[in-house]
Enzyme design. Structure first.
Site, PDB file in Angstrom:
ATOM      1  N   LYS A   1      37.661 -99.099   0.438  1.00  0.00           N
ATOM      2  CA  LYS A   1      38.175 -98.041   1.310  1.00  0.00           C
ATOM      3  C   LYS A   1      38.115 -98.474   2.772  1.00  0.00           C
ATOM      4  O   LYS A   1      37.072 -98.871   3.275  1.00  0.00           O
ATOM      5  CB  LYS A   1      37.332 -96.774   1.100  1.00  0.00           C
ATOM      6  CG  LYS A   1      37.627 -95.630   2.059  1.00  0.00           C
ATOM      7  CD  LYS A   1      36.639 -94.475   1.851  1.00  0.00           C
ATOM      8  CE  LYS A   1      36.759 -93.427   2.937  1.00  0.00           C
ATOM      9  NZ  LYS A   1      35.737 -92.360   2.786  1.00  0.00           N
TER      10      LYS A   1
ATOM     11  N   ASP B   1      37.206 -91.466  10.617  1.00  0.00           N
ATOM     12  CA  ASP B   1      37.452 -90.274   9.818  1.00  0.00           C
ATOM     13  C   ASP B   1      37.005 -89.030  10.575  1.00  0.00           C
ATOM     14  O   ASP B   1      35.818 -88.716  10.637  1.00  0.00           O
ATOM     15  CB  ASP B   1      36.711 -90.372   8.478  1.00  0.00           C
ATOM     16  CG  ASP B   1      36.990 -89.169   7.580  1.00  0.00           C
ATOM     17  OD1 ASP B   1      37.977 -88.454   7.843  1.00  0.00           O
ATOM     18  OD2 ASP B   1      36.221 -88.968   6.629  1.00  0.00           O
TER      19      ASP B   1
ATOM     20  N   LYS C   1      35.638 -82.488  10.757  1.00  0.00           N
ATOM     21  CA  LYS C   1      34.195 -82.563  10.588  1.00  0.00           C
ATOM     22  C   LYS C   1      33.470 -81.930  11.778  1.00  0.00           C
ATOM     23  O   LYS C   1      34.034 -81.823  12.867  1.00  0.00           O
ATOM     24  CB  LYS C   1      33.760 -84.037  10.497  1.00  0.00           C
ATOM     25  CG  LYS C   1      34.227 -84.780   9.269  1.00  0.00           C
ATOM     26  CD  LYS C   1      33.770 -86.237   9.341  1.00  0.00           C
ATOM     27  CE  LYS C   1      34.222 -87.036   8.136  1.00  0.00           C
ATOM     28  NZ  LYS C   1      33.521 -86.637   6.906  1.00  0.00           N
TER      29      LYS C   1
ATOM     30  N   ASP D   1      33.449 -95.746   8.166  1.00  0.00           N
ATOM     31  CA  ASP D   1      34.086 -95.294   6.929  1.00  0.00           C
ATOM     32  C   ASP D   1      35.011 -96.358   6.339  1.00  0.00           C
ATOM     33  O   ASP D   1      35.633 -96.132   5.304  1.00  0.00           O
ATOM     34  CB  ASP D   1      34.862 -94.000   7.182  1.00  0.00           C
ATOM     35  CG  ASP D   1      34.910 -93.090   5.959  1.00  0.00           C
ATOM     36  OD1 ASP D   1      34.082 -93.278   5.046  1.00  0.00           O
ATOM     37  OD2 ASP D   1      35.771 -92.200   5.915  1.00  0.00           O
TER      38      ASP D   1
ATOM     39  N   ASP E   1      39.550 -83.844   4.337  1.00  0.00           N
ATOM     40  CA  ASP E   1      38.403 -84.728   4.558  1.00  0.00           C
ATOM     41  C   ASP E   1      38.033 -85.500   3.295  1.00  0.00           C
ATOM     42  O   ASP E   1      37.142 -86.349   3.323  1.00  0.00           O
ATOM     43  CB  ASP E   1      37.207 -83.914   5.057  1.00  0.00           C
ATOM     44  CG  ASP E   1      36.104 -84.793   5.620  1.00  0.00           C
ATOM     45  OD1 ASP E   1      36.402 -85.936   6.028  1.00  0.00           O
ATOM     46  OD2 ASP E   1      34.946 -84.349   5.648  1.00  0.00           O
TER      47      ASP E   1
ATOM     48  N   GLU F   1      39.798 -87.779   2.042  1.00  0.00           N
ATOM     49  CA  GLU F   1      40.933 -88.692   2.210  1.00  0.00           C
ATOM     50  C   GLU F   1      40.726 -90.044   1.534  1.00  0.00           C
ATOM     51  O   GLU F   1      41.689 -90.716   1.161  1.00  0.00           O
ATOM     52  CB  GLU F   1      41.227 -88.898   3.702  1.00  0.00           C
ATOM     53  CG  GLU F   1      40.395 -89.942   4.419  1.00  0.00           C
ATOM     54  CD  GLU F   1      38.896 -89.659   4.432  1.00  0.00           C
ATOM     55  OE1 GLU F   1      38.112 -90.626   4.396  1.00  0.00           O
ATOM     56  OE2 GLU F   1      38.501 -88.479   4.462  1.00  0.00           O
TER      57      GLU F   1
ATOM     58  N   ARG G   1      39.630 -90.928  -1.390  1.00  0.00           N
ATOM     59  CA  ARG G   1      40.130 -91.016  -2.763  1.00  0.00           C
ATOM     60  C   ARG G   1      41.652 -91.082  -2.805  1.00  0.00           C
ATOM     61  O   ARG G   1      42.230 -91.597  -3.755  1.00  0.00           O
ATOM     62  CB  ARG G   1      39.593 -89.844  -3.579  1.00  0.00           C
ATOM     63  CG  ARG G   1      40.047 -88.480  -3.155  1.00  0.00           C
ATOM     64  CD  ARG G   1      39.167 -87.374  -3.735  1.00  0.00           C
ATOM     65  NE  ARG G   1      37.814 -87.414  -3.188  1.00  0.00           N
ATOM     66  CZ  ARG G   1      36.826 -86.633  -3.594  1.00  0.00           C
ATOM     67  NH1 ARG G   1      37.035 -85.736  -4.552  1.00  0.00           N
ATOM     68  NH2 ARG G   1      35.633 -86.729  -3.049  1.00  0.00           N
TER      69      ARG G   1
END
Length: 528
Positions: A290, A295, A302, A313, A372, A374, A376
């Site tokens: 990933k 993020d 968030k 991230d 959030d 995202e 996956r």
């Protein structure tokens, strides 16, 4: 922006005669009775110490008083403890550093991870020294290569320091150790030399992962990250394919496009390829990581507290990309392809929304409930592409869920997928000191992700966070074909260290799970 690095070599000269700035020895804690104590000079008593093998000539130079002196300085032999002692000319090195190894193991050398952490702690503690020698216990049996590998890796990783962005010199900030020499019985032994060469390649990959994770997010947006990975991969001789936003849209990568469309820095998908000479074992391994370079959570934004850590991230993509450079150097007899989906998850007038339905690379339609979640989305596309290209094993790693930290803490990754491969991941993690624990994927979790309007909802349809880590794996399973053995490795906690340094871990990016992935690739190359 690159880190400071430490060089590594082997020596077989008597440790007491080495011309270095410091010599590192190992000490064990020892369970003692009331008669086995050393007076501390203040009316109290301290437990005795036991010198580890490798320190014999140093001890002899101190006329048998080394353990007593170290104990007076407060040494206990606890793992990772480092006590420094001026030698005052008793040996060539002006300083002895005793690193704790814990209790002496019965009938065996210390575990590799104990040695790895000890070497890292010692090298960190000796920052400012130009040249340091390590004379830690190395067995003379079949376990010798693993022990030497651990010491070498620990020393190189303990010597890591991110260059940072400070504009003025820091007077109290000492530079990392420049050179480390590891004492071995025979510095010319081909097996020992091979282990050092491997440690250099592996540590370089871990350091590069740490560098990428530690970089400021404004300097490593998706196009920048893709360029950095592609440049390093081409230099290493790997095959490189980079898909920009237009190619992603044309190719049907709906998840990557959706997540990236809220940012002015467009998304990328980088594929790296390694093919062994002669085709190797005939097996193919796919690595997927990933790469969310920052993020915010998107529309589902968030909280501000701690959001700055979301620069990390992309730790999964950093680990996979850097691991491929080590694969190119180590040349395992198995084909390896890596897929790095990169995007920046931002809120804007073009961002994807809760309620959107996204068509993924494999044709499945996903109802978005939480922007959030995202990771996956981009991973689903990359994993489907890996399966479409063809692979026997798929290893995916990502900073996917806060649920991983809740369930397993900040040092143990969660692993879910094909049970047999998950067990291999667990064993590999234990071998290299990057532990992972297999978790189940119960069918009731999948049922909770049924969507009224699409093939699957991106998270639990009722927004129930129970089994949050498992929900991520259950979603990703939708993008793996039946014949592929796969494992999802959630590194939300272990990939980024916010506390004080320990062992060979420094603050910030850790490089997890580069070494685990390499161990798995080599295991598959050797055993299928």
């Amino acid at each position: 922006m690159t880190s400071s690095s430490t060089t590594l070599s082997l020596v077989d000269t008597d440790p007491a005669e080495l011309a270095v700035d410091a010599i590192v020895i190992g000490v064990h804690s020892q369970t003692t009775g009331s008669d086995d104590v050393v007076p501390a000079g203040n009316g109290s008593y301290t437990a005795t110490l036991l010198l580890a093998s490798g320190a014999e000539s140093i001890a002899a130079a101190f006329d048998g008083k080394l353990t007593e002196t170290l104990a007076l300085l407060g040494a206990t032999g606890s793992p990772g403890e480092v006590i420094k002692l001026a030698t005052l000319g008793t040996v060539t090195a002006p300083l002895v550093a005793a690193v704790g190894l814990g209790p002496e193991p019965t009938g065996a050398a210390p575990a590799p991870e104990t040695l790895r952490r000890a070497a890292g702690a010692a090298v960190r503690a000796l920052a400012g020294a130009e040249r340091v020698a390590l004379t830690l216990p190395l067995p003379d049996d079949a376990d010798a290569p693993a022990a030497l590998r651990a010491v070498a890796e620990g020393a190189l990783l303990g010597g890591y320091r991110f260059a940072g962005y400070k504009t003025r010199p820091q007077p109290t900030r000492r530079p990392p150790v420049a050179e480390v020499a590891v004492h071995v019985p025979d510095a010319g032994d081909p097996t020992a030399q091979a282990e050092v060469a491997r440690a250099r390649a592996v540590a370089a990959a871990v350091r590069l992962t740490r560098d990428w994770v530690n970089m400021a997010p404004n300097e490593l947006r998706p196009p920048d990250f893709a360029d950095a990975v592609a440049s390093a991969a081409r230099e290493a001789g790997l095959g490189v394919e980079v898909l920009d936003e237009a190619a992603l849209a044309a190719g049907g990568y709906g998840g990557i496009v959706a997540v990236g469309q809220g940012s002015e820095a467009p998304p990328r998908l980088v594929k790296l390829s390694y093919t062994p000479e002669g085709g190797g074992s005939g097996r193919t391994v796919a690595l997927v990581g990933k790469g969310i370079t920052f993020d915010t959570g998107g529309i589902t934004i968030k909280p501000a507290q701690g959001m700055w850590e979301m620069k990390s991230d992309m730790g999964g993509a950093a680990a996979v990309g850097a691991a491929m450079l080590a694969v190119a150097a180590l040349k395992p007899a198995v084909t390896v392809h890596a897929y790095l989906p990169m995007a920046e998850n931002m809120p804007s007038g073009t961002a994807y929304r809760p309620g959107d339905v996204i068509t993924m690379f494999n044709g499945k339609r996903v109802e978005v409930l939480n922007t959030d979640a995202e990771g996956r989305m981009v991973l689903g596309d990359a994993m489907a592409r890996a399966c479409a290209d063809g692979c026997d094993y798929l290893l995916e790693t990502s900073t996917l869920t806060g649920g991983q930290v809740v369930a397993l803490g900040k040092r143990v990754a969660g692993v879910m997928g094909t049970p047999e491969l998950c067990e291999r991941v667990r064993v590999a993690g234990d071998t290299v000191g990057e532990p992972a624990w297999p978790m189940p994927m119960p069918e009731d979790v999948r049922k909770g992700m049924d969507s009224d309007v699409a093939d699957i909802s991106q998270v639990n349809a009722g927004m129930d966070r129970a089994g949050h880590m498992i929900q991520g794996a259950v979603f990703l399973r939708e993008f793996v074909t039946d014949e592929v053995a796969w494992a999802h490795i959630d590194i939300a906690g272990p990939s980024y260290h916010v506390g004080e340094p320990f062992g060979y871990w420094t603050k910030g990016g850790t490089g997890v799970p580069v070494r685990m992935l390499l161990e798995l690739v080599e295991d598959i190359a050797a055993n299928g």
